[in-house]
Design an enzyme around this catalytic site. Structure first.
Site, short mmCIF file in Angstrom:
data_model
loop_
_atom_site.label_atom_id
_atom_site.label_comp_id
_atom_site.label_asym_id
_atom_site.label_seq_id
_atom_site.Cartn_x
_atom_site.Cartn_y
_atom_site.Cartn_z
N CYS A 2 0.18 -54.01 -51.63
CA CYS A 2 1.35 -54.55 -50.49
C CYS A 2 2.26 -54.92 -50.87
O CYS A 2 2.03 -56.28 -51.73
CB CYS A 2 0.23 -55.00 -49.60
N ARG A 27 2.80 -51.59 -56.38
CA ARG A 27 1.30 -52.63 -55.84
C ARG A 27 1.05 -51.75 -54.38
O ARG A 27 0.04 -52.47 -54.07
CB ARG A 27 2.37 -54.32 -55.60
N TRP A 72 -0.97 -51.09 -49.09
CA TRP A 72 -2.33 -50.73 -49.91
C TRP A 72 -3.41 -50.98 -49.21
O TRP A 72 -3.87 -51.85 -48.29
CB TRP A 72 -2.61 -51.37 -51.26
N ASN A 98 0.79 -58.58 -45.78
CA ASN A 98 -0.96 -58.53 -47.69
C ASN A 98 -1.96 -59.65 -46.95
O ASN A 98 -1.14 -60.78 -46.26
CB ASN A 98 0.55 -58.83 -48.48
N GLY A 99 -2.38 -59.13 -47.66
CA GLY A 99 -3.98 -59.77 -47.27
C GLY A 99 -5.01 -58.96 -46.51
O GLY A 99 -4.75 -58.13 -46.27
N GLU A 481 -11.95 -51.31 -72.81
CA GLU A 481 -10.58 -50.86 -72.47
C GLU A 481 -9.64 -49.31 -73.06
O GLU A 481 -9.43 -48.21 -71.98
CB GLU A 481 -9.98 -51.15 -73.09
N LYS A 485 -8.92 -47.33 -69.75
CA LYS A 485 -7.17 -46.65 -69.74
C LYS A 485 -6.94 -45.31 -68.99
O LYS A 485 -6.50 -44.78 -68.34
CB LYS A 485 -6.68 -46.35 -71.49
N GLU A 488 -8.51 -44.74 -64.99
CA GLU A 488 -7.50 -45.04 -64.35
C GLU A 488 -6.53 -44.34 -64.37
O GLU A 488 -6.16 -44.12 -63.23
CB GLU A 488 -7.49 -46.54 -64.77
N HIS A 504 -30.55 -46.06 -77.50
CA HIS A 504 -31.51 -47.30 -76.19
C HIS A 504 -31.02 -45.41 -74.95
O HIS A 504 -31.67 -46.82 -74.08
CB HIS A 504 -30.81 -48.66 -76.50
N LYS A 601 -1.31 -51.94 -58.11
CA LYS A 601 -0.83 -53.23 -59.93
C LYS A 601 -1.45 -54.58 -59.44
O LYS A 601 -2.14 -55.16 -60.60
CB LYS A 601 0.01 -53.40 -60.29
C1 AGP Z 1 -5.99 -52.27 -65.73
O1 AGP Z 1 -4.82 -51.49 -66.14
C2 AGP Z 1 -6.05 -52.45 -64.29
N1 AGP Z 1 -5.01 -51.92 -63.27
C3 AGP Z 1 -6.47 -53.53 -64.11
O2 AGP Z 1 -8.07 -53.72 -64.15
C4 AGP Z 1 -6.29 -54.99 -64.20
O3 AGP Z 1 -6.22 -55.64 -65.85
C5 AGP Z 1 -6.95 -56.45 -63.37
O4 AGP Z 1 -7.15 -55.69 -61.93
C6 AGP Z 1 -6.19 -58.01 -63.65
O5 AGP Z 1 -4.97 -58.10 -63.38
P1 AGP Z 1 -4.45 -59.12 -63.30
O6 AGP Z 1 -4.35 -59.17 -65.15
O7 AGP Z 1 -2.72 -59.12 -63.07
O8 AGP Z 1 -4.96 -60.01 -63.43
#
Ligand code: AGP
Length: 606
Positions: A2, A27, A72, A98-99, A481, A485, A488, A504, A601
């Protein structure tokens, strides 16, 4: 998670709020709204993007004070009603938040019993009604907000306006960031400096429990008990240009392409050619203390955690100190044993991730020594830790992390070199790593040149609903990773496994319909990895290999060959083609690349 923007001054607030919200849209982006004050509060809010809100705001929406929000969803679906700002029933008070208010249900029930009619499903609306009740009994809005906040359990970053006091805004934080921006006869506030840098680079960060009153003439900050606090403004390094797409179609492609420079910035001034060491003054740790740690424990969330796994490997290999990484979101809840001989490393691009921040706070409560690897200067995690390494990667706007991921891996290489050289890493090995690090930016440029070919491969593989990623030891976090990527931003299901674990269990999934992306660096495990490729191909599975040389044609359908660095640093380079693969797959599937569904984000809620 947010975004909040607030403005008070002599200009029209609405365009400033809308521009700020656009900068913060990464955000949260399911609904947005603004309130301006002008002989009463004027409100516009809509389900959808900030662009939809801008269309809904009439030309005559005048007022020189206002607050805005991009959401959000946590409590209640994305809808016009649930969008912020929320008004009190008499429309005197407006709140953006926010929160999460954890005792919202209980407070709501109490207010309903007292006759309050709620119009949204949100936790935030509770706050608007509470403030409206106290504001009639108090002399100032600040007092009313403070009183209302006393009944709240949970986290908040809020901005509040009162139609009866049209010259001031009250903001407060507890667990969700609020930054003040200082202008000439105008004041701003936001949940992130991104919304401020177009107008000012002089900022003040609020601490948890602090509240501030903003007027066109300046600001006053107060601790939770009401005592006034003194704050020194900081100058932000980043300007508005850093938040533009710079001619790229998406922020994500811009950020992937920026990696030669972002990595160079992370390295700048930190490599010592003479002694083959790293200068990391921000750690606030002398050689004796550096030698005293027996273990390193790394915590972070999502991609930050995966970069921590690369970091653990680097520390073990170069410094021979046992190291491991764990999701901060799990660590904080399992009552961890905090060991005085362990150095804890918290990683966060945003410096705001709530689970990581809470884990740091838990560690500090138990007397743990915590350093941070953080991108956002002055962020909550950066301020909470005992020292650390700033990434200097520049703002990362796209929700999917790319340049912060590689810069974090670089920061770990520097940390591992630093620890290694106070332990037993030889000058020759130190030199090898220093030279390898210096080479990385040019090698990344070479990988980026393969963008068109990787785009073709992405189109070919994006027809599959699911993909497997495998890697061994150093390659395993790279595979994780890569899968992260892809899933997401393209919404293709992707799973990562250690290549050694395939037989396994997951080998049962392999067949023509499930392609595998295999990370196959030219290291001591090359033959074992090639054997795995053979096993996959023998079951009819397609293989896209990422490595340093073409294998026997029978072993892979497609190969992305990248430049070779030192084996310890290769994972950094192996990540880049996977970023491009995910990006181009998302483009091929016409996804919202920079703002993938359901994500945000900065994850500032649990
Ligand atoms: C990364 O592509 C993601 N969107 C997410 O996993 C991110 O890395 C995670 O939320 C941590 O964020 P930060 O590095 O701002 O703490």
């Amino acid at each position: 998670m947010c975004g909040i923007v607030a403005y008070v001054g002599s200009k029209d607030a609405a365009p400033i709020l809308l521009e700020g919200l656009q900068r913060l849209e990464y955000r949260g982006y399911d609904s947005a709204g603004v309130v301006v004050s002008n002989k009463g509060l004027k409100l516009r809010k809509v389900k959808g993007r900030v662009a939809d809100l801008a269309k809904a705001v009439p030309a005559r929406f005048k007022g020189t004070l206002g607050i805005g929000h991009t959401r959000w969803a946590t409590h209640g679906v994305p809808s016009d009603e649930n969008a912020h700002p929320h008004l009190s029933s008499d429309e005197r008070i407006a709140v953006v938040h926010n929160g999460i208010i954890e005792n919202a249900d209980e407070l709501r029930a109490r207010l309903v019993a007292e006759g309050v009619v709620f119009v949204s499903e949100t936790d935030t609306e509770v706050l608007a009604h509470l403030i409206a009740r106290t504001v009639t009994e108090t002399d100032t809005l600040e007092e009313a907000v403070r009183k209302a906040l006393k009944s709240i359990v949970g986290t908040y970053g809020i901005a509040v306006v009162d139609s009866e006091r049209p010259k001031e805004i009250v903001v407060a934080r507890n667990g969700s960031p609020i930054v003040l921006g200082l202008g000439e006869k105008e004041m701003f506030a936001a949940s992130d400096v991104a919304a401020l840098v177009r107008y000012t680079r002089q900022v003040v960060h609020l601490e948890d429990g602090e509240l501030a009153v903003l007027t066109a003439d300046g600001f006053h900050t107060f601790a939770s008990g009401g005592r006034e606090t003194a704050k020194e403004p900081l100058t932000v390094d980043w300007d508005a240009g850093h938040y533009d797409t710079g001619g790229y179609e998406h922020y994500l492609l811009k950020e992937i392409s920026e990696q030669p420079e972002s990595i160079a910035r992370t390295l700048r001034g930190r490599l010592d050619e003479r002694f083959h060491i790293a200068h990391l003054g921000g750690l606030n740790m002398d050689a004796r203390e550096t030698r005293s740690f027996r273990r390193v424990k790394i915590i972070g969330c999502g991609s930050a955690y995966y970069s921590g796994q690369i970091g653990a490997q680097l520390i073990e290999e170069l410094a021979r100190i046992p190291a491991d990484a764990e999701p901060a979101s799990e660590f904080r809840y399992r009552n961890p044993v905090v060991d005085p001989d362990t150095l804890y490393v918290a990683i966060s691009q945003s410096g705001e991730t709530y689970d990581t921040l809470a884990a740091v706070q838990e560690l500090k409560r138990k007397g743990g020594r915590v350093i941070g690897i953080v991108n956002a200067v002055g962020s909550a995690i950066a301020r909470e830790v005992d020292g650390g390494i700033y990434l200097h990667a520049g703002p990362e706007v796209s929700v999917a992390s790319t340049k912060a991921f590689t810069s974090t891996a670089i920061a770990f290489a520097l940390l591992a070199l630093h620890f290694g050289r106070v332990h037993d890493l030889s000058p020759a090995d130190g030199r090898r790593i220093v030279e390898g690090l210096r080479e990385l930016p040019t090698q990344i440029e070479k990988i980026l040149e393969q963008g068109d070919r990787i785009a073709e491969l992405a189109k070919k593989y994006a027809v599959h609903p699911s993909m497997m990623f495998v890697g061994r030891v150093r390659g395993y976090p790279v595979a994780r990773e890569g899968a992260q990527k892809l899933k997401e931003i393209s919404y293709i299901h992707a799973e990562a496994y250690p290549a050694s674990e395939l037989k396994h269990g997951p080998l049962a999934l392999i067949g023509p319909e499930l392609p595998t992306v295999a990370i196959v660096p030219d290291d001591e495990l090359l033959d074992k990895n090639l054997t795995t490729l053979g096993e996959i191909r023998a079951r009819g599975g397609q293989v896209l290999m990422v490595g340093h040389r073409e294998p026997d044609a029978k072993l892979a359908d497609d190969v992305i060959v990248i430049p070779k660095n030192e084996i310890e640093l290769d994972p950094i380079l192996l990540t880049i083609p996977l970023q491009l693969l995910a990006y181009h797959a998302a483009v091929a599937l016409e996804r919202d690349v920079d703002k993938p569904r359901n994500l945000a984000k900065s994850v500032t809620v649990e």
